[in-house]
Structure formats: C-alpha cells, structure tokens
Design an enzyme around this catalytic site. Structure first.
Site, PDB file in Angstrom:
ATOM      1  N   ASP A  21       0.847  -1.193   0.000  1.00  0.00           N
ATOM      2  CA  ASP A  21       0.000   0.000   0.000  1.00  0.00           C
ATOM      3  C   ASP A  21       0.890   1.252   0.000  1.00  0.00           C
ATOM      4  O   ASP A  21       2.073   1.170   0.366  1.00  0.00           O
ATOM      5  CB  ASP A  21      -0.876  -0.081   1.258  1.00  0.00           C
ATOM      6  CG  ASP A  21      -1.654   1.175   1.512  1.00  0.00           C
ATOM      7  OD1 ASP A  21      -2.515   1.489   0.690  1.00  0.00           O
ATOM      8  OD2 ASP A  21      -1.400   1.846   2.534  1.00  0.00           O
ATOM      9  N   ASP A  23      -0.216   5.223   0.746  1.00  0.00           N
ATOM     10  CA  ASP A  23      -0.462   6.232   1.784  1.00  0.00           C
ATOM     11  C   ASP A  23      -0.545   5.576   3.160  1.00  0.00           C
ATOM     12  O   ASP A  23      -1.317   4.639   3.364  1.00  0.00           O
ATOM     13  CB  ASP A  23      -1.790   6.966   1.528  1.00  0.00           C
ATOM     14  CG  ASP A  23      -1.778   7.728   0.224  1.00  0.00           C
ATOM     15  OD1 ASP A  23      -1.323   8.865   0.210  1.00  0.00           O
ATOM     16  OD2 ASP A  23      -2.229   7.155  -0.789  1.00  0.00           O
ATOM     17  N   ASP A 191      -1.780  -0.428   5.890  1.00  0.00           N
ATOM     18  CA  ASP A 191      -1.893   0.297   7.159  1.00  0.00           C
ATOM     19  C   ASP A 191      -3.311   0.362   7.682  1.00  0.00           C
ATOM     20  O   ASP A 191      -3.527   0.884   8.776  1.00  0.00           O
ATOM     21  CB  ASP A 191      -1.354   1.731   7.021  1.00  0.00           C
ATOM     22  CG  ASP A 191      -2.239   2.594   6.136  1.00  0.00           C
ATOM     23  OD1 ASP A 191      -2.683   2.109   5.086  1.00  0.00           O
ATOM     24  OD2 ASP A 191      -2.488   3.753   6.508  1.00  0.00           O
TER      25      ASP A 191
HETATM   26  O1  LIG Z   1      -5.870   7.609  -1.148  1.00  0.00           O
HETATM   27  C1  LIG Z   1      -6.296   6.964  -0.166  1.00  0.00           C
HETATM   28  O2  LIG Z   1      -7.440   7.081   0.279  1.00  0.00           O
HETATM   29  C2  LIG Z   1      -5.387   6.017   0.543  1.00  0.00           C
HETATM   30  O3  LIG Z   1      -4.542   5.360  -0.327  1.00  0.00           O
HETATM   31  P1  LIG Z   1      -3.818   4.011   0.120  1.00  0.00           P
HETATM   32  O4  LIG Z   1      -4.690   2.907  -0.431  1.00  0.00           O
HETATM   33  O5  LIG Z   1      -2.464   4.097  -0.524  1.00  0.00           O
HETATM   34  O6  LIG Z   1      -3.731   3.985   1.615  1.00  0.00           O
HETATM   35 MG   LIG Z   2      -2.927   3.177   3.267  1.00  0.00          MG
END
Ligand SMILES: O=C(O)COP(=O)(O)O
Ligand SMILES: [Mg+2]
Length: 237
Positions: A21, A23, A191
């Site tokens: 992942d 963010d 996360d």
């Molecule tokens: O943009 C988002 O809502 C989060 O992105 P992610 O899946 O990389 O945690």
């Molecule tokens: Mg994430």
C-alpha cells in the site's frame, strides 16, 4: 508432546510476491492531503480543515476523502442539507482538488523510516513487488518516482485502475493476476482495515504497519496475520 505448529503464512518459502500500500504505509502523505484540501476549500470559499480530522478520512480514495471533507465543513458551518450541497459542489471541487494535489504532490510528505530497507529486504528475498493504492494512479506514479520508490515495483495500480477499490478484494485479485502469483502466496502490506479486509476476502496473507492511517483506530485492532512498527521488521522466516 508439543502441539504441531501451523507454518506461518509469512514464511519466505510460503510467498512469491508482496503487494504494498502507499499512503500511510510507505509515505506519510497527510501534509499533501492537507495542503491540497486547504487550497481547494479556499478556492470554493469554504473554511479550512485541520490535518488530524483529515487523517481519519483517508483510506478509501480521493473522491471519498474530498466528499467527507466537504460534508464535514458544511455541517460545521451549520449549513442545512449539507449532504446535498456536498454532491452539488463535488464536480468543481474534484477539478480543483486534482489540480492542487498534482501541483503539491510529494512536497509536504515523507517516506516513513525503514521503508527503503524493508523493500530492499523483500526484493533481496526474491519477492516480486507491486504497489496497490486507493489513490488515483496519476497521483501515485509521480509520488513514487519523486520519493525514489518507483524502481521497486513491477506493477503500480491506483484506485481508478479497477472497477472497485479496497476493501473490495477485486484490486488485490487483479494485482495477483498481473503479477502471475497465487493470492495465498502474495503478501499484502498495508496500514488500514481497507487493506486487511481486501486481503482476507482475496485470500492473501496480510501484515499491517502500526503507524499509518486507520480511520483513527489502532492497526492492532484490525484482523491481520501480523503487525510491524517499521517495514524492516517484516518477519519472513
Ligand atoms: O488515497 C487513499 O485514500 C489512501 O490510499 P492508500 O490505499 O495508498 O492507503
Ligand atoms: Mg494506506
């Protein structure tokens, strides 16, 4: 006699690939979200929003984040029919948000400690790597490049790459298909509950980091196979 131990799903010989992942797992992007949203709200003539409030709304993609933020500030302003106004504002807000986000992408964000070492360790163990994020692909690719992370991944898929986003299992199943690996032998590293639920439903083992964004809830409260405080701790025996 000792009970027979179930082999850990995280054993190196049980894995061919890892899906990581973005963010909250590799990059702390809260500052980017805050900067882009602050500019968007100002352009729309709306009051700003604090970063900790945004943090609880991250994880289900940028449209969801923007919609949640608009609704939050309209409700706080005591505006009647906030939900309806949010929908009416969405097209212009989405245009503004994409423009502002692309302009500041990566400037107010940082790679978490241990990420480079963790990715290097996974690669050194021969695992194929893909990045799967709910963030739009057009935001994800330049961010990975700017942070020097793009070289690790043979596939990069954003939230707009498939028909549905995490926590739906579809993006994970499609990423496994692109890698040519079986879900049961493809580790999800994320996360949030979005990553964990998607992984469970896809049949992928899942490890969560304890430092990211999980809608204000501790990552250890989410059903997962393991938790790590940094990616260097990924225990692949
Ligand atoms: O943009 C988002 O809502 C989060 O992105 P992610 O899946 O990389 O945690
Ligand atoms: Mg994430």
């Amino acid at each position: 006699m000792l009970p027979e131990r179930t082999p850990s799903p995280l054993r190196r010989d049980a894995l061919d690939a890892a899906i990581v992942d973005l963010d909250g797992t590799m990059v702390d992007t809260l500052g980017d979200f805050h900067a882009a949203l602050t500019r968007t709200l100002a352009e729309l003539g709306l009051p700003g929003i604090a970063a900790p409030t945004i943090e609880t709304m991250v994880g289900k993609g940028s449209e969801h984040l923007l919609r949640s933020v608009l609704n939050h500030v309209l409700v706080l302003e005591n505006q009647a029919r906030a939900a309806i106004k949010t929908e009416a504002l969405m097209p212009a807000a989405w245009d503004a948000y994409q423009r502002h986000y692309l302009a500041i992408n990566g400037q107010c964000s940082a790679v978490y400690p241990g990420v480079l070492e963790g990715l290097e360790a996974l690669r050194a163990r021969g695992l194929r790597l893909a990045c799967l994020t709910n963030k739009p692909t057009a935001f994800a690719r330049p961010l990975l490049a700017q942070k020097g992370l793009d070289g690790f991944f043979e596939q990069v898929f954003g939230g707009d790459a498939f028909e549905r986003k995490k926590p739906d299992p579809l993006p994970l199943l499609k990423t496994c298909e692109a890698l040519g690996t079986a879900p049961a032998r493809t580790l999800m590293v994320g996360d949030s509950s979005n990553d964990a639920q998607a992984a469970r439903a896809a049949g992928c083992p899942v490890v969560l980091v304890t430092y990211g964004y999980n809608h204000g809830q501790p990552a250890r409260s989410v059903d997962a196979d393991d938790w790590v405080d940094t990616l260097t701790e990924l225990r692949l025996a």
